[in-house]
Design an enzyme around this catalytic site. Structure first.
Site, PDB file in Angstrom:
ATOM      1  N   HIS A 172     -15.514  -0.664   1.830  1.00  0.00           N
ATOM      2  CA  HIS A 172     -15.500   0.663   2.439  1.00  0.00           C
ATOM      3  C   HIS A 172     -16.680   1.532   1.998  1.00  0.00           C
ATOM      4  O   HIS A 172     -16.799   2.679   2.384  1.00  0.00           O
ATOM      5  CB  HIS A 172     -14.195   1.392   2.096  1.00  0.00           C
ATOM      6  CG  HIS A 172     -13.001   0.783   2.728  1.00  0.00           C
ATOM      7  ND1 HIS A 172     -12.276  -0.222   2.120  1.00  0.00           N
ATOM      8  CD2 HIS A 172     -12.408   1.005   3.918  1.00  0.00           C
ATOM      9  CE1 HIS A 172     -11.267  -0.579   2.891  1.00  0.00           C
ATOM     10  NE2 HIS A 172     -11.321   0.151   4.007  1.00  0.00           N
ATOM     11  N   SER A 188       0.807  -1.227   0.000  1.00  0.00           N
ATOM     12  CA  SER A 188       0.000   0.000   0.000  1.00  0.00           C
ATOM     13  C   SER A 188       0.835   1.270   0.000  1.00  0.00           C
ATOM     14  O   SER A 188       0.295   2.349  -0.276  1.00  0.00           O
ATOM     15  CB  SER A 188      -0.920   0.009   1.210  1.00  0.00           C
ATOM     16  OG  SER A 188      -1.779  -1.110   1.148  1.00  0.00           O
ATOM     17  N   CYS A 242      -7.906   1.715   1.413  1.00  0.00           N
ATOM     18  CA  CYS A 242      -8.863   0.937   0.634  1.00  0.00           C
ATOM     19  C   CYS A 242      -8.208   0.488  -0.665  1.00  0.00           C
ATOM     20  O   CYS A 242      -7.535   1.262  -1.336  1.00  0.00           O
ATOM     21  CB  CYS A 242     -10.093   1.784   0.311  1.00  0.00           C
ATOM     22  SG  CYS A 242     -11.202   1.020  -0.898  1.00  0.00           S
TER      23      CYS A 242
END
Lengths: 379, 646
Positions: B370, B327, B383
Site C-alpha cells: 500500500h 481484520s 492494510c
C-alpha cells in the site's frame, strides 16, 4: 321326669302359647338383626341389594320358623334329638362326597331353595343330643368314666368330620359347646382339669420340640402355626386382612365416622366386610359406643336364656337352653376376638349380623328350641 | 328315666351352679372384649385414624404450566399447546379389540401405538386409563366425542405440551425442553418434587434450560381418595401450583426469522445488538433445527441427520462458535497503539506488501503493498503491514487488555448454552496454558486477528457496539421476567479518548462508503441510515511459500473446509448509531464479498423494521435484491408462523 310327669294343666295351650314366648329374647334378636341389616346396607354402598334384602327375608322366615318351633312341646324335640343328631351326622358324611366347596372352605349341599351347611346344623343337634343324653342318664352315673367317654365320642365324631372339610371355626364351636353341656350336666371337675392340662401340655410339647431331634411337626407346619398366631408375619396374606380390620376398628374412635362414612369398608380395604368382618364396619362407623351397644345386646340375649334355663326344672330344657346360649356366646365372642386381633382368624361369622343364609336359619331354629323350652317349662 | 323330686332339685341346683361358673367366665371374656375395644377405639383411635387416612389418601403432583417465552413485541416464541390424547379404560370398554377397531375407523392411529397400548392395558389394572395416541387434531377429538356412544371406555383428554411456533428460527435462542432423564437428575442438585414425575419436561438447551428456574413454576398438589386396589374414588382437594413465570426476550422474532432466512444455505452466524440497552435483537446461527422435534422425542433418523451434517445445525455458532476475527480485530490493535501513544493517527507506515519479523516474512493481502499508509487508510483498505508494525510497538499485553475492554476473550453472561469465552491471548496465557514463551511472530499474527485470537460472533457484535458508542455495552437477552424489567446493558463510558474513537468510526464509515473501502459494494445509500463497518477474512490454513509462489489459490478452488471465514462487523446509522451487527460466514471466502452484503441486508431490515425500499441499495444490485426479498418473504409469512398470531 318324663313329659308325662308334667303338670300339664299349667302349660299354656293353643295360640295362648304366643303370650308365653320369651319376648325379651325375640325383641333382642330383632334388634341385633336390625343392626345387621343396617350394616349390610352400608357395606353395599347404601343399597338394599345384594345383601340387606335377602337377609331381611331370611330373618322374617327364620322368625316364623322360630315361633313355630317354639309352639311345639319341648318333649317332642327331646324325642327327636337322637334322630336329628343322626341325620346331621349322615349329612356331614354325605357332604364329604357330594358337597360343594364355597368361600371359607365350608361344604354345603344345594337344596334348591337354600344352601344347607350340615356343619351349621350339627352345632344345634349336638347340643340337643347331649342334653337328651344327660336327661336320660341318672345323676349318679354322670361322672363315671364309661358314661363320660360316650358323650366325648358324640362330640369328637362330628368335630373330626368338620375338621376334614376343613372348618376350624365350627370345630372349635362344637368342642366348646359340647364341653359346656358336659360341664353343666355335672361331670366332675377333674375330667376338665385333665383335658385342659393335657391340651396345654401337648401344645407346649409340640412347640418346644421345634428345632430339636424329636421335632413333632414338619417345619412348614410350624410356619403355618406362626402365621396363624401372628398374622403380621404374613403382611400380604392373612396379616393384611387383620391389619386392615384393626385399622377400621381403631379409626372409629368414640362415636365412629358416621353411618356409611367408614373409609376402610367403603373403599374395600376391609376383607369379607359383609360376612366375618362386618363387626369392624360397625365399629368403624358407630365407634366404641356402637360396638359396646351391640356387645351388650348379645350379652342380654345370653342372660335372658340363662335366666330362663335356671328357672326351668326340666333337665333337658335347661341343658338345651344353656347349651344354645353358650354356643351363641361362643359365636359372637370368637368373632369379636378374631376381628379385634385377640384371637387368630378362624372364620366364624358374627351371629345374626353377618350375611349368610344357613347360619341365621339354624340360629333361629335353635332359639325356637329355647322358646319351646321356655313356653313348656314345668310350672 | 324316672326321676324323683330329690333328683330334680339336685340336678337343677347343679346346673344353676355350673351355669353361674360359665356365666362368670363369659363375663370375663366380655370384659376382655370391652377393654380391647376401649384400648383400640378410645386410647389408640388417633393412631388408627391416621393409618386409615394413609390408606385412603394419595397425593398427586400437579405440574404447573410452564412460563411462556415472548419476543420483544409480545409474540410467543415458546408456549404451551393443548395436547389432545385419546385414552382408554379397559374395564369400561367391554370388547377392547372391537372398540379399538371402531376407533381406528374414525381416527388415524399408528399401529405401533395400538399394539403398545394393548400390551399396556393387559399389564395394568382394568381401571387405569391407558394413552392410545397423543397429539390428535381438534377434528379428531370432535369426531371421537361425536361417536362416544359407540366407543365405550374411550375418552379424549387434554394436557399441555411445549410448542415453538417459530420452529427452527428461534431454536438456537430458546433451545428446547425434553423429558427429565436419569442423567439430568444425577447432574443437577434440585429437590423439586416435580422432577420425580415421569417424563416431566425440563429445559434441555438454550434459554429454556438457563431460565428453567423462572419458567418451571412450582408443583400443585391433589389429594385423592383411593380404594384398596388403587382405584381413584374422588378428589378430596386440590391446590393449584404456581405457574412458571413468563419471560420476555429482547429478540425480535420477525427480524430473527429474516436473519435465519438470509443466512439460509450457509454455515453462518449473525448477532444484532440494539445499542440503547444492549438488547440482542437477533442471534442467528445457520443452519438451525426444529426444536419441536425434540419435544416430541426425536427420531433416530432426524438425530443422525442433524449430527452428521457438516454445517453442524445443532451448534449455536453465534455464541458457541469461535473464529479468528481476521481484520475485524484491527480496531483493537489500532486502539491499543493509539491509546498507548506509540503512534498517532497521522503517522504513516510504509507497506511494501510484506514485513519481515525475526526472519519470517509476513505478507499483506495486497501483493504490491500500500506504500505509505496512515491509520485511516489502513483500516479502509485493510492494510496488514501497518498493523504488523504498530503491534510490535505496543506489544501483545496491551492489545489483549484493550480486546478485553471491548468484550473479546470474555464470557458474556447470557442465558444461553455454552457461551464461548473466546481468546484474547497474551504472554501470561501462553506461558501458563501452553508452557511456551510468547514470540514476536505471535504478536504480528494477532495484530490482524489471526494466530491465537479467537472470537465468537457475539463478542464481535459487542466489540462493535462498544466502538460505536464508546460505552461498555453489555449484551442482554432477557427483557422482562414476570413483568420485572431486567437491568439495562447500556453500560458506563469506556473512558477512552473520544477523539481517537471518532477517528476509528470515521475510518469504518469509509470502509463502506468510500469508493476505495473494502465494503463499498455493500454500502447503504440512504444518508440517514449510513452504515460503517469492517471486513474480515480469516484464514483457517497456512499458506505455504510454494503455494504463494504459484499464486494464491482462489477460495472457490479449495474444498469447503479449507476456505477462509468471511466476517463483517458494522454499526448504523453512522451519525446516531442504533444497531451493531456481526456476521460470520464459515468458510465463506472474503469478508467483503460474503459477509458484508448479508450484513447490509440485515441492517436495513432492522433499521426499517421490515423490508427496506430498494433505493437504499446501489442501483446495480436492486434487481437481485428484489428477487432475494421476494424469495425470503415467501419463506417467512408475515407475523408468526404456525399459530397465525400477530
Amino acid at each position: 321326669m318324663t313329659y308325662l310327669a308334667y303338670n300339664t294343666k299349667f302349660v299354656p295351650t293353643g295360640f295362648r302359647k304366643l303370650f308365653y314366648l320369651n319376648w325379651p329374647v325375640i325383641l333382642l334378636l330383632t334388634a341385633v338383626a336390625s343392626a345387621g341389616f343396617l350394616m349390610l346396607y352400608s357395606v353395599a354402598g347404601g343399597s338394599a341389594t345384594p345383601w340387606m334384602e335377602p337377609q331381611m327375608k331370611r330373618f322374617a322366615a327364620g322368625m316364623v320358623l322360630m315361633v313355630g318351633i317354639g309352639m311345639v312341646p319341648i318333649w317332642f324335640w327331646r324325642n327327636m334329638a337322637g334322630v336329628a343328631f343322626g341325620i346331621s351326622l349322615l349329612l356331614l358324611v354325605a357332604v364329604e362326597f357330594f358337597g360343594s366347596v364355597g368361600m371359607g372352605a365350608q361344604r354345603w349341599i344345594d337344596l334348591g331353595f337354600m344352601r344347607l351347611q350340615p356343619s351349621e346344623l350339627t352345632k344345634i343337634t349336638l347340643v340337643m343330643f347331649l342334653a337328651a343324653y344327660y336327661d336320660w342318664l341318672p345323676n349318679d352315673r354322670v361322672s363315671r368314666p364309661l358314661w363320660v367317654l360316650l358323650p366325648v365320642l358324640f362330640i369328637l365324631t362330628p368335630t373330626a368330620l368338620v375338621i376334614m372339610q376343613p372348618d376350624l371355626g365350627t370345630a372349635i364351636l362344637l368342642l366348646a359347646g359340647g364341653g359346656a353341656i358336659m360341664f353343666l350336666a355335672g361331670v366332675h371337675w377333674a375330667y376338665f382339669a385333665t383335658v385342659i392340662a393335657g391340651g396345654i401340655g401337648a401344645i407346649v410339647a409340640v412347640m418346644q420340640s421345634r428345632g430339636t431331634d424329636w421335632q413333632l411337626l414338619k417345619e412348614y407346619q410350624y410356619r403355618r402355626i406362626d402365621t396363624f398366631l401372628d398374622p403380621s408375619n404374613d403382611p400380604l396374606g392373612a396379616g393384611y386382612h387383620i391389619t386392615q380390620a384393626k385399622i377400621a376398628l381403631g379409626s372409629g374412635g368414640w362415636t365412629g365416622r358416621g353411618f356409611m362414612q367408614g373409609t376402610q369398608s367403603r373403599l374395600n380395604f376391609l376383607p369379607e366386610k359383609h360376612t366375618d368382618f362386618i363387626f369392624t364396619t360397625l365399629a368403624e362407623e358407630f365407634g366404641f359406643v356402637g360396638a359396646i351397644t351391640l356387645l351388650v345386646l348379645y350379652l342380654l340375649i345370653v342372660v335372658f336364656c340363662v335366666v330362663s334355663a335356671i328357672n326351668n326344672r326340666d333337665r333337658f330344657a335347661s341343658l338345651l337352653t344353656l347349651g344354645i346360649a353358650v354356643t351363641f356366646f361362643l359365636f359372637f365372642a370368637v368373632n369379636m376376638a378374631m376381628v379385634t386381633g385377640l384371637a387368630p382368624v378362624v372364620g366364624v361369622p358374627l351371629p345374626l349380623v353377618s350375611y349368610g343364609g344357613s347360619a341365621m336359619l339354624v340360629l333361629l331354629v335353635a332359639f325356637g328350641l329355647v322358646q319351646s323350652a321356655h313356653v313348656h317349662r314345668p310350672r | 328315666m324316672k326321676r324323683t323330686a330329690k333328683d330334680i332339685i339336685e340336678s337343677s341346683r347343679m346346673i344353676s351352679r355350673r351355669a353361674l361358673v360359665i356365666g362368670a367366665a363369659q363375663m370375663g371374656i366380655v370384659g376382655a372384649l370391652g377393654l380391647r375395644l376401649r384400648s383400640m377405639q378410645v386410647e389408640q383411635a388417633d393412631q388408627y385414624r391416621l393409618l386409615a387416612e394413609e390408606n385412603r389418601i394419595n397425593m398427586r403432583l400437579l405440574p404447573p404450566a410452564r412460563g411462556v417465552i415472548f419476543d420483544r413485541n409480545g409474540i410467543a416464541i415458546a408456549e404451551n399447546e393443548q395436547n389432545y390424547r385419546v385414552v382408554m379404560v379397559r374395564e369400561d370398554a367391554g370388547d377392547v379389540g372391537e372398540v379399538l377397531a371402531r376407533l381406528t375407523e374414525i381416527v388415524d392411529i399408528d399401529p405401533a401405538d395400538l399394539t403398545r397400548a394393548m400390551e399396556e392395558m393387559q399389564r395394568r389394572s382394568p381401571f387405569v386409563p391407558v394413552t392410545i395416541a397423543e397429539r390428535l387434531s381438534w377434528e379428531d377429538v370432535a369426531r371421537i366425542n361425536l361417536n362416544t356412544p359407540a366407543l365405550p371406555g374411550i375418552s379424549a383428554e387434554v394436557g399441555l405440551s411445549r410448542v415453538y411456533p417459530w420452529g427452527a428460527d428461534v431454536a438456537h435462542v430458546v433451545g428446547y425442553v425434553g423429558p427429565v432423564s436419569d442423567y439430568d437428575l444425577s447432574r443437577i442438585d434440585d429437590q423439586d418434587p416435580l422432577l420425580q414425575i415421569p417424563k416431566f419436561q425440563i429445559g434441555k438447551n438454550g434459554a429454556e434450560n438457563k431460565l428453567e428456574h423462572a419458567l418451571r413454576g412450582s408443583a400443585g398438589t391433589r389429594r385423592i381418595e383411593v380404594n384398596a386396589v388403587g382405584r381413584v374414588m374422588r378428589e378430596l382437594d386440590r391446590q393449584e401450583g404456581i405457574p412458571g413465570k413468563d419471560v420476555q426476550l429482547t429478540i425480535d422474532s420477525r427480524l430473527q426469522s429474516y436473519v435465519q432466512a438470509r443466512l439460509d444455505g450457509e454455515s453462518a452466524a449473525a448477532v444484532l445488538i440494539d445499542l440503547e440497552h444492549g438488547d440482542l435483537r437477533a442471534i442467528a446461527s445457520a443452519p438451525a433445527f426444529d426444536p419441536n422435534l425434540f419435544v416430541r422425542g426425536i427420531s433416530v433418523r432426524d438425530w443422525t441427520d442433524l449430527n452428521q451434517n457438516k454445517y453442524r445445525p445443532l451448534a449455536a455458532k453465534a455464541v458457541q462458535g469461535t473464529y479468528p476475527p481476521g481484520s475485524t480485530f484491527k480496531m483493537m490493535t489500532a486502539l491499543a497503539a493509539l491509546e498507548d501513544g506509540v503512534i498517532s493517527p497521522e503517522d504513516t507506515v510504509y507497506c511494501p506488501g510484506y514485513t519481515d519479523v525475526s526472519g519470517i516474512r509476513f505478507h499483506c493481502w495486497k501483493r504490491g503493498g500500500h506504500g505509505n499508509i496512515n491509520l485511516h487508510e489502513s483500516l479502509k483498505q485493510s492494510c496488514d503491514c501497518y498493523y504488523y508494525e504498530i503491534a510490535q510497538r505496543v506489544g501483545i499485553d496491551k492489545m489483549a487488555a484493550m480486546s478485553r475492554k471491548f468484550g473479546l476473550g470474555v464470557r458474556h453472561d447470557l442465558p444461553l448454552s455454552a457461551v464461548a469465552e473466546g481468546l484474547a491471548p497474551d504472554r501470561n496465557w501462553k506461558s501458563s496454558v501452553r508452557g511456551e514463551n510468547w514470540r514476536i511472530g505471535d504478536t504480528v499474527n494477532a495484530s490482524i486477528g489471526q494466530g491465537y485470537v479467537l472470537t465468537s460472533p457475539l463478542q464481535l457484535a459487542v466489540m462493535t457496539a462498544r466502538i460505536a458508542t464508546g460505552r461498555e455495552i453489555t449484551p442482554r437477552l432477557v427483557r422482562l421476567i414476570d413483568g420485572v424489567a431486567q437491568p439495562s446493558g447500556m453500560g458506563e463510558s469506556l473512558g477512552l479518548n473520544e477523539n481517537l474513537m471518532r477517528r476509528i468510526r470515521a475510518s469504518m464509515d469509509d470502509v463502506c462508503n468510500d469508493r476505495r473501502g473494502t465494503a463499498y459494494g455493500s454500502r447503504i445509500l440512504k444518508e440517514e441510515y449510513k452504515m460503517a463497518g469492517k471486513t474480515g477474512t480469516s484464514q483457517v490454513r497456512r499458506i505455504t511459500p510454494e503455494e504463494r509462489a504459484a499464486g494464491v489459490t482462489r477460495n472457490e478452488d479449495l474444498p469447503w473446509e479449507r476456505r477462509d471465514h468471511a466476517l463483517f462487523v458494522s454499526f448504523a446509522p453512522f451519525d446516531k448509531p442504533r444497531y451493531a451487527l456481526s456476521v460470520v460466514v464459515e468458510h465463506g471466502g472474503g469478508g467483503s464479498a460474503a459477509a458484508a452484503p448479508i450484513a447490509r441486508d440485515i441492517m436495513l431490515q432492522a433499521l426499517y423494521g421490515g423490508p427496506p425500499p430498494l433505493d437504499a441499495y446501489p442501483a446495480a444490485v436492486r434487481e437481485r435484491i428484489a428477487a432475494q426479498q421476494e424469495r425470503i418473504n415467501a419463506r417467512i409469512p408475515p407475523g408468526s408462523k404456525g399459530l397465525g398470531r400477530a
